[in-house]
Design an enzyme around this catalytic site. Structure first.
Site, PDB file in Angstrom:
ATOM      1  N   PRO A   2      46.229  47.329  51.193  1.00 25.59           N
ATOM      2  CG  PRO A   2      45.312  48.202  49.234  1.00 25.59           C
ATOM      3  CD  PRO A   2      45.396  46.973  50.059  1.00 25.59           C
ATOM      4  CD  GLU A   3      43.779  49.549  56.914  1.00 20.35           C
ATOM      5  OE1 GLU A   3      44.014  50.437  57.758  1.00 20.35           O
ATOM      6  OE2 GLU A   3      43.059  48.571  57.143  1.00 20.35           O
ATOM      7  CG  HIS A  94      43.770  40.622  37.536  1.00 23.28           C
ATOM      8  ND1 HIS A  94      42.511  40.741  36.977  1.00 23.28           N
ATOM      9  CD2 HIS A  94      43.778  39.419  38.161  1.00 23.28           C
ATOM     10  CE1 HIS A  94      41.812  39.644  37.265  1.00 23.28           C
ATOM     11  NE2 HIS A  94      42.556  38.825  37.972  1.00 23.28           N
ATOM     12  NE  ARG A 113      37.468  42.951  45.684  1.00 22.79           N
ATOM     13  CZ  ARG A 113      37.069  43.099  46.946  1.00 22.79           C
ATOM     14  NH1 ARG A 113      37.919  42.863  47.920  1.00 22.79           N
ATOM     15  NH2 ARG A 113      35.863  43.477  47.221  1.00 22.79           N
TER      16      ARG A 113
END
Length: 275
Positions: A2-3, A94, A113
């Site tokens: 994700p940018e 998650h 994460r």
DNA sequence: CGTGCTGTTGCTAG
DNA sequence: ACTAGCAACAGCAC
């Protein structure tokens, strides 16, 4: 991955898929686990029956605006994913947060994460949202003018790569696109920001814009069906020219790409054609 | 079994 | 002003 282009792509997809839907319920699945920050408990009561009006983006934050005067804010961190599923979907590892709509579609936030964040704010106060107040220019807006960029770089002795990655200067340029835009501009990531001449400043600005736009264009064309549960939901295959290519041949001059660390992050560059 | 890396951001200490 | 280090974490390559 994700940018900014990935986040923009996700916003575009969501805009096509969930505009005007009515929220049935919102809830956190993993109450025993925090994301980067705890999700406010009041979020579960705040969106019921709200209609989804619009979706926008600031930096790498996804902003979902509802007709109850609230905006849901999602940041993907390093591994966040936004999935759209039907009501028979079985929550998996998650999956952290769910926004269920009254037509059976549900938006799921999945983040291995857990560096991402979910928050909400009154839409009318969004420009004063504390995570937005110190952000610099949007690289794809008129605010990111040549004059603005010049001013940012003026007198800065830090390496140019760190300057363009600093969200207080320009938002949305992460570790990958920093290396890519410097490579395309033939500028070493190690150069002091203030050492760039006028041509280099202009070139770097042009390349930042061009590369981000191209990545958004690719994202828009390479994701097939956002609702498929097997897809990676908004991430897409990139072909980077320098990022991750340590010890491989430079695609321009055939010298070997070098990897160095700057502020704890990997930088890739060609020692021959980036000066 | 380690060990060392990974797309983010923001803070602290020097 | 600038840098390094760290903190949050799971997963993966080696």
């Amino acid at each position: 991955m994700p940018e900014l282009p990935e986040v923009e792509t996700i916003c575009n997809r969501l805009r096509n898929q969930i505009l005007n839907k009515i929220v049935k319920e919102a809830f956190q699945i993993t109450k025993h686990l925090n994301l980067r920050y705890p999700i406010s408990k009041s979020i579960e009561d705040s969106f019921t029956n709200a209609k989804l009006l619009s979706i926008s983006r600031r930096s790498k934050y996804i902003i979902i605006n509802f007709d109850n005067g609230l905006s849901l804010i999602i940041h993907l961190g390093m591994s966040g994913k936004v999935l759209l599923e039907g009501d028979n979907y079985v929550y998996k590892k998650h999956d952290h947060f769910v926004l269920k709509f009254n037509d059976g579609v549900q938006l799921i936030y999945n983040d291995a994460r857990r560096f991402g964040l979910i928050d909400y704010v009154q839409t009318q106060h969004i420009t004063n949202y504390h995570r937005f107040t110190n952000l610099g220019a949007e690289p794809l807006s008129a605010e990111f003018s040549l004059a603005y960029f010049h001013k940012i770089l003026l007198n800065k002795k830090q390496p140019i790569k760190l300057t363009i990655m600093d969200n207080q200067n320009i938002v949305g340029i992460g570790n990958i696109y920093a290396s890519e835009s410097l490579f395309a501009s033939k500028i070493s990531p190690l150069r002091a920001a203030c050492s760039l001449n006028d041509d280099e400043v202009e070139m770097l600005r042009d390349k930042i814009i061009e590369i981000l736009k191209e990545a958004i264009k690719q994202g828009g064309s390479s994701i097939k069906d956002y609702r498929n549960s097997d897809g990676e939901a908004g991430y897409f295959q990139h072909y980077f020219k320098v990022y991750g290519r340590e010890k491989k041949e430079c695609i321009v001059c055939e010298d070997k790409i070098i990897k160095v660390k700057q502020a704890g992050r990997a930088s890739f560059y060609c020692p021959a054609c980036q000066n």
